[in-house]
Design a protein around this motif. Sequence first.
Motif, PDB file in Angstrom:
ATOM      1  N   VAL A  58       7.568   7.076  -4.703  1.00 54.77           N
ATOM      2  CA  VAL A  58       7.413   8.281  -5.520  1.00 54.77           C
ATOM      3  C   VAL A  58       8.759   8.967  -5.734  1.00 54.77           C
ATOM      4  CG1 VAL A  58       5.009   8.660  -4.831  1.00 54.77           C
ATOM      5  CG2 VAL A  58       6.851   9.651  -3.470  1.00 54.77           C
ATOM      6  N   GLY A 110       0.803  -1.219   0.000  1.00 56.14           N
ATOM      7  CA  GLY A 110       0.000   0.000   0.000  1.00 56.14           C
ATOM      8  C   GLY A 110       0.834   1.266   0.000  1.00 56.14           C
ATOM      9  N   GLN A 111       2.097   1.160   0.362  1.00 57.42           N
ATOM     10  CA  GLN A 111       2.976   2.328   0.396  1.00 57.42           C
ATOM     11  C   GLN A 111       3.297   2.773  -1.024  1.00 57.42           C
ATOM     12  OE1 GLN A 111       6.213   1.768   3.105  1.00 57.42           O
ATOM     13  NE2 GLN A 111       7.032   3.828   2.790  1.00 57.42           N
ATOM     14  N   LEU A 112       3.477   4.062  -1.205  1.00 56.05           N
ATOM     15  CA  LEU A 112       3.808   4.610  -2.513  1.00 56.05           C
ATOM     16  C   LEU A 112       5.313   4.801  -2.635  1.00 56.05           C
ATOM     17  CD1 LEU A 112       1.017   7.315  -2.889  1.00 56.05           C
ATOM     18  CD2 LEU A 112       0.958   4.902  -3.548  1.00 56.05           C
ATOM     19  N   LEU A 128       1.094   4.335 -10.750  1.00 52.68           N
ATOM     20  CA  LEU A 128       0.050   5.256 -10.321  1.00 52.68           C
ATOM     21  C   LEU A 128      -0.533   6.026 -11.499  1.00 52.68           C
ATOM     22  CD1 LEU A 128       1.782   6.665  -7.121  1.00 52.68           C
ATOM     23  CD2 LEU A 128      -0.041   4.938  -7.261  1.00 52.68           C
ATOM     24  N   VAL A 172       4.977  -3.900  -7.872  1.00 57.66           N
ATOM     25  CA  VAL A 172       4.391  -2.560  -7.822  1.00 57.66           C
ATOM     26  C   VAL A 172       3.444  -2.360  -9.006  1.00 57.66           C
ATOM     27  CG1 VAL A 172       6.330  -1.527  -6.568  1.00 57.66           C
ATOM     28  CG2 VAL A 172       6.381  -1.583  -9.061  1.00 57.66           C
ATOM     29  N   GLU A 173       2.537  -1.419  -8.839  1.00 58.68           N
ATOM     30  CA  GLU A 173       1.674  -1.043  -9.965  1.00 58.68           C
ATOM     31  C   GLU A 173       1.794   0.457 -10.177  1.00 58.68           C
ATOM     32  OE1 GLU A 173      -2.685  -0.579  -7.797  1.00 58.68           O
ATOM     33  OE2 GLU A 173      -2.159  -2.497  -8.695  1.00 58.68           O
ATOM     34  N   VAL A 202       2.277  -3.505  -4.069  1.00 62.16           N
ATOM     35  CA  VAL A 202       1.147  -4.428  -3.920  1.00 62.16           C
ATOM     36  C   VAL A 202       1.558  -5.748  -3.270  1.00 62.16           C
ATOM     37  CG1 VAL A 202      -0.225  -3.387  -5.763  1.00 62.16           C
ATOM     38  CG2 VAL A 202       1.334  -5.258  -6.305  1.00 62.16           C
ATOM     39  N   TYR A 239       9.909  -5.617  -4.684  1.00 66.28           N
ATOM     40  CA  TYR A 239       8.477  -5.380  -4.515  1.00 66.28           C
ATOM     41  C   TYR A 239       7.760  -5.500  -5.848  1.00 66.28           C
ATOM     42  CZ  TYR A 239      10.002  -3.592  -0.038  1.00 66.28           C
ATOM     43  OH  TYR A 239      10.568  -3.487   1.205  1.00 66.28           O
ATOM     44  N   PHE A 265       4.900   4.453  -8.179  1.00 72.14           N
ATOM     45  CA  PHE A 265       4.252   3.147  -8.128  1.00 72.14           C
ATOM     46  C   PHE A 265       3.708   2.899  -6.721  1.00 72.14           C
ATOM     47  CE2 PHE A 265       7.380   2.822 -11.491  1.00 72.14           C
ATOM     48  CZ  PHE A 265       6.771   2.044 -12.459  1.00 72.14           C
ATOM     49  N   LYS A 266       2.758   1.989  -6.648  1.00 69.01           N
ATOM     50  CA  LYS A 266       2.197   1.553  -5.372  1.00 69.01           C
ATOM     51  C   LYS A 266       2.661   0.120  -5.121  1.00 69.01           C
ATOM     52  CE  LYS A 266      -2.253   0.474  -3.266  1.00 69.01           C
ATOM     53  NZ  LYS A 266      -3.697   0.493  -3.517  1.00 69.01           N
TER      54      LYS A 266
END
Length: 137
Positions: A27, A23-25, A72, A69-70, A103, A67, A100-101
């Motif tokens: 950036v 859930g962490q971004l 944003l 990630v997806e 997941v 990680y 990215f976030k």
Amino acid sequence: MTDQHPNFIQSYFHGTKASLSVGQLVVPGKNANYGERKAKFVYASSNLNVAIWGAELAVGDGPGRIYVVEPLDTIENDPNLTEKKFPGNPTNSFRALAGFKVVAEVVDWQGHLPEEIKTAREKVDLALKNGAPIIED
């Protein structure tokens, strides 16, 4: 003819030494993995091996982490690799201005041999010492 899989979602991997939570971004604006400066983009790859190198070569203490990630927002091919080192995008490397976030975390990955990491780290350090930017925005 190729099979189309409309429910297939591309996976992207981000290798780092940062400890992140689902859930962490991730950036831009933080130190780049190689520590040379603040990053204008966040980088990820759909190739797990590329992310493993990112985790292994990142500066900092602690273990390398991978990680899933997806993005944003939109992503683009990573010009640091695709235009300068490898025409096209065989490394499946991308960058995102929005980031990215996280997941998931990949916890069962196998790294490279210590000698390979040492050789690669020396090349990165030499390039930085000689003033060559590792990442050009």
